[in-house]
Enzyme design. Structure first.
Site, PDB file in Angstrom:
ATOM      1  N   LYS A 133       9.574   9.892   8.710  1.00  0.00           N
ATOM      2  CA  LYS A 133       9.500   8.716   8.532  1.00  0.00           C
ATOM      3  C   LYS A 133      10.318   7.718   9.495  1.00  0.00           C
ATOM      4  O   LYS A 133      11.190   8.531   9.963  1.00  0.00           O
ATOM      5  CB  LYS A 133       9.634   8.074   7.135  1.00  0.00           C
ATOM      6  N   ASP A 148       2.757   1.449   8.659  1.00  0.00           N
ATOM      7  CA  ASP A 148       3.258   1.370   7.314  1.00  0.00           C
ATOM      8  C   ASP A 148       3.427  -0.263   7.301  1.00  0.00           C
ATOM      9  O   ASP A 148       2.901  -0.921   8.041  1.00  0.00           O
ATOM     10  CB  ASP A 148       4.806   2.063   7.214  1.00  0.00           C
TER      11      ASP A 148
HETATM   12  P1  NDP Z   1       1.479  -4.208   5.127  1.00  0.00           P
HETATM   13  O1  NDP Z   1       2.618  -4.679   5.889  1.00  0.00           O
HETATM   14  O2  NDP Z   1       0.179  -4.393   5.478  1.00  0.00           O
HETATM   15  O3  NDP Z   1       1.581  -5.345   3.857  1.00  0.00           O
HETATM   16  C1  NDP Z   1       2.635  -5.206   2.977  1.00  0.00           C
HETATM   17  C2  NDP Z   1       2.333  -6.479   1.855  1.00  0.00           C
HETATM   18  O4  NDP Z   1       3.574  -6.233   0.856  1.00  0.00           O
HETATM   19  C3  NDP Z   1       2.478  -7.862   2.320  1.00  0.00           C
HETATM   20  O5  NDP Z   1       1.566  -8.409   1.564  1.00  0.00           O
HETATM   21  C4  NDP Z   1       3.801  -8.028   2.055  1.00  0.00           C
HETATM   22  O6  NDP Z   1       4.142  -9.549   2.050  1.00  0.00           O
HETATM   23  C5  NDP Z   1       4.234  -7.545   0.812  1.00  0.00           C
HETATM   24  N1  NDP Z   1       5.497  -7.596   0.373  1.00  0.00           N
HETATM   25  C6  NDP Z   1       6.063  -8.307  -0.597  1.00  0.00           C
HETATM   26  N2  NDP Z   1       7.393  -8.216  -0.630  1.00  0.00           N
HETATM   27  C7  NDP Z   1       7.670  -7.307   0.352  1.00  0.00           C
HETATM   28  C8  NDP Z   1       9.076  -6.801   0.891  1.00  0.00           C
HETATM   29  N3  NDP Z   1      10.217  -7.150   0.223  1.00  0.00           N
HETATM   30  N4  NDP Z   1       8.932  -6.193   1.908  1.00  0.00           N
HETATM   31  C9  NDP Z   1       7.683  -5.931   2.571  1.00  0.00           C
HETATM   32  N5  NDP Z   1       6.678  -6.193   2.286  1.00  0.00           N
HETATM   33  C10 NDP Z   1       6.554  -6.981   1.100  1.00  0.00           C
HETATM   34  O7  NDP Z   1       1.955  -2.724   4.509  1.00  0.00           O
HETATM   35  P2  NDP Z   1       1.138  -1.787   3.891  1.00  0.00           P
HETATM   36  O8  NDP Z   1       0.018  -2.205   3.081  1.00  0.00           O
HETATM   37  O9  NDP Z   1       0.782  -0.883   4.918  1.00  0.00           O
HETATM   38  O10 NDP Z   1       2.241  -1.062   2.948  1.00  0.00           O
HETATM   39  C11 NDP Z   1       2.371  -1.516   1.463  1.00  0.00           C
HETATM   40  C12 NDP Z   1       3.094  -0.361   0.710  1.00  0.00           C
HETATM   41  O11 NDP Z   1       2.196   0.882   0.818  1.00  0.00           O
HETATM   42  C13 NDP Z   1       4.547   0.241   1.379  1.00  0.00           C
HETATM   43  O12 NDP Z   1       5.230   0.582   0.295  1.00  0.00           O
HETATM   44  C14 NDP Z   1       3.999   1.408   2.066  1.00  0.00           C
HETATM   45  O13 NDP Z   1       5.127   2.346   2.255  1.00  0.00           O
HETATM   46  C15 NDP Z   1       2.956   2.058   1.243  1.00  0.00           C
HETATM   47  N6  NDP Z   1       1.993   2.953   1.751  1.00  0.00           N
HETATM   48  C16 NDP Z   1       1.138   2.636   3.107  1.00  0.00           C
HETATM   49  C17 NDP Z   1       0.474   3.371   3.644  1.00  0.00           C
HETATM   50  C18 NDP Z   1      -0.495   2.846   4.799  1.00  0.00           C
HETATM   51  O14 NDP Z   1      -1.370   3.940   5.212  1.00  0.00           O
HETATM   52  N7  NDP Z   1      -0.161   1.693   5.170  1.00  0.00           N
HETATM   53  C19 NDP Z   1       0.254   4.742   3.009  1.00  0.00           C
HETATM   54  C20 NDP Z   1       1.154   4.951   1.963  1.00  0.00           C
HETATM   55  C21 NDP Z   1       1.873   4.132   1.437  1.00  0.00           C
HETATM   56  P3  NDP Z   1       4.505 -10.484   3.231  1.00  0.00           P
HETATM   57  O15 NDP Z   1       3.374 -10.524   4.231  1.00  0.00           O
HETATM   58  O16 NDP Z   1       4.801 -11.712   2.910  1.00  0.00           O
HETATM   59  O17 NDP Z   1       5.684  -9.735   3.999  1.00  0.00           O
END
Ligand code: NDP
Length: 450
Positions: free
Chosen positions: A130, A170
């Site tokens: 990671k 991510d």
């Molecule tokens: P994005 O950046 O696309 O979205 C993250 C979302 O979470 C946003 O809506 C963000 O809001 C919100 N959020 C709320 N609080 C927090 C915080 N404290 N820190 C960061 N984000 C916050 O990310 P992903 O959808 O790709 O990832 C979401 C989760 O899924 C993570 O835990 C990631 O590790 C996990 N994941 C992702 C994968 C992927 O393929 N993308 C694969 C497996 C797991 P705001 O816009 O206000 O920041």
């Protein structure tokens, strides 16, 4: 040396804490795995003798580097870059890059550690890693994001490669960032090595379904888990936290299967839409305009916006799908969910539930799908992207989607069978940890002390 495996795990955990001070998220991820592994180590003392778990909790390599770049006003900015190459026993390191101001080495280590077991569960030959940076893409111009990504890759390129380490997206890293990083890698190496990064655009080596894969995979897993208990998502009221990549495609697939999503969030607050979330509005706000979720109510006046993003767990629901970030469900939120009748929780984000929250769900008879198993669809499809890159072929949407569906079913079956084998039926936390661990442990045994 140790009177039993439990004592061995407790002792090892104390050593991990002492050796990795100020990394609470890493401690939490290790604690959860060690709690599951004691039963395996009782049956397999050879894993203790060969130091398998001691080696597993120590990354093979950790790289920390300076990322200088110039902002639009001509000022020099300096961020910190990370790549933790945790375990390559079953294949090249594989895991996403996170760009968020909260990123530090402990967060990257917790994510890399979880990735080892998740990648093993997919059944594909990928190790765990990671990376990321404390860079915040929010509010930055495209030019600033490009210059940052180029500088980040100017160092990272020395450490990655299609047979060495293959990063992906991510939090804060989507198609735009992957595109800039791939362009810079190509310029630095002078080669079109498409398999070095996944999540690429479709016209330069990306895979169909990769964008949707984590969310779709989460829903396939949830449906499988519910079907196994004589239930399904059809007609259920569902909460999906976050409104990023994972949340949007979780919502899309859950709606397709007949669920009603009534709330979504971002880091500022959540929206409640009793009539069911209009996903087209969320996609326009988040994927196109990069705006806040609060704007949703301008398009749907009947919906409500509430500041404070963890408030979403107070909304009554049948199913909760946390898809934002780590530790978004603490003990209190877990209690509230159970009290309000939530019967199913499946984790789209990595480690979104605290250890106490997880225990409340397991004790409360909630069907609980842990992240390692439930959100593995993203990395699995990344591995399918690598396969297509190696073959210089592209599969159709239907072909990739079918493979993803099969992988998620296999992950559910492997996790639930491991839970039964170790006498903890329906405890998929234990099942996923054990099933993921055993394959890596066997590979490490076969390869000697390295
Ligand atoms: P994005 O950046 O696309 O979205 C993250 C979302 O979470 C946003 O809506 C963000 O809001 C919100 N959020 C709320 N609080 C927090 C915080 N404290 N820190 C960061 N984000 C916050 O990310 P992903 O959808 O790709 O990832 C979401 C989760 O899924 C993570 O835990 C990631 O590790 C996990 N994941 C992702 C994968 C992927 O393929 N993308 C694969 C497996 C797991 P705001 O816009 O206000 O920041």
């Amino acid at each position: 040396m140790y009177s039993n495996a439990r004592q061995y795990c407790d002792d090892l955990f104390q050593r991990v804490v002492a050796r990795n001070a100020n990394e609470p998220e890493f401690h939490q991820a290790v604690r959860e795995v060690l709690d599951s592994l004691a039963v395996v180590l009782e049956r397999h003392p050879e894993y203790i003798e060969e130091g398998i778990v001691e080696r597993l909790v120590e990354p093979e390599r950790q790289i920390i580097f300076r990322v200088p770049w110039v902002d639009d006003s001509g000022r020099v900015q300096v961020n910190r870059g990370f790549r933790v190459q945790f375990n390559s026993a079953i294949g090249p390191y594989k895991g996403g890059l996170r760009f968020h101001p909260s990123v530090n080495v402990g967060i990257i280590k917790f994510l890399g550690f979880e990735q080892i077991f998740k990648n093993s569960l997919t059944g594909l030959p990928i190790g765990g890693g990671k990376g990321g940076s404390d860079f915040d893409p929010k509010g930055k111009s495209d030019g600033e994001v490009m210059r940052f990504c180029q500088s980040f890759m100017a160092e990272l390129y020395r450490h990655i490669g299609q047979d060495i380490d293959v990063p992906a997206g991510d939090i804060g890293v989507g198609a735009r960032e992957i595109g800039y990083m791939y362009g810079q890698y190509k310029r630095l190496t002078g080669a079109c090595e498409a398999g070095v990064l996944t999540g690429k655009g479709l016209i330069y080596g990306g895979s169909l379904v990769r964008k949707q894969a984590t969310g779709y995979g989460l829903v396939y897993f949830t449906e499988e888990m519910m079907n196994d208990h004589g239930d399904s998502l059809r007609g259920k009221t569902v909460l999906v936290s976050g409104s990023g990549n994972v949340s949007i495609y979780t919502t899309e697939k859950a709606m397709e299967l007949g669920a009603k999503i009534v709330a979504m969030s971002d880091s500022n607050g959540y929206v409640y839409d009793a009539g069911g979330i209009d996903l087209d509005i969320v996609k326009q706000l988040k994927e196109v305009e990069r705006k806040r979720i609060s704007e949703y109510v301008k398009h749907r006046p009947a919906a409500e916006y509430h500041p404070g993003w963890t408030g979403i767990w107070n909304v009554p629901c049948d199913v909760a799908l946390p898809c934002a970030t780590q530790n978004e469900i603490d003990a209190q939120s877990a209690q509230t969910l159970v009290k309000n009748g939530c019967r199913v929780v499946a984790e789209g984000a990595n480690m979104p539930t605290s250890l106490e929250g997880t225990e409340i769900f397991l004790q409360g008879g909630v069907l609980f799908g842990p992240a390692k198993a439930a959100n593995a669809g993203g990395v699995a499809t990344s591995a399918l992207e690598m396969s297509q890159n190696s073959m210089r072929l592209s599969w159709t949407f239907e072909e990739v989607d079918e493979k993803l569906r099969r992988i998620m079913k296999n992950i559910y079956v492997a996790s639930s069978q491991a839970a039964v084998e170790y006498g903890r039926r329906d405890n998929l936390v234990l099942g996923a940890n054990v099933a993921g661990f055993k394959k890596v442990a066997e590979a490490m045994m076969a390869q000697g002390v390295v």
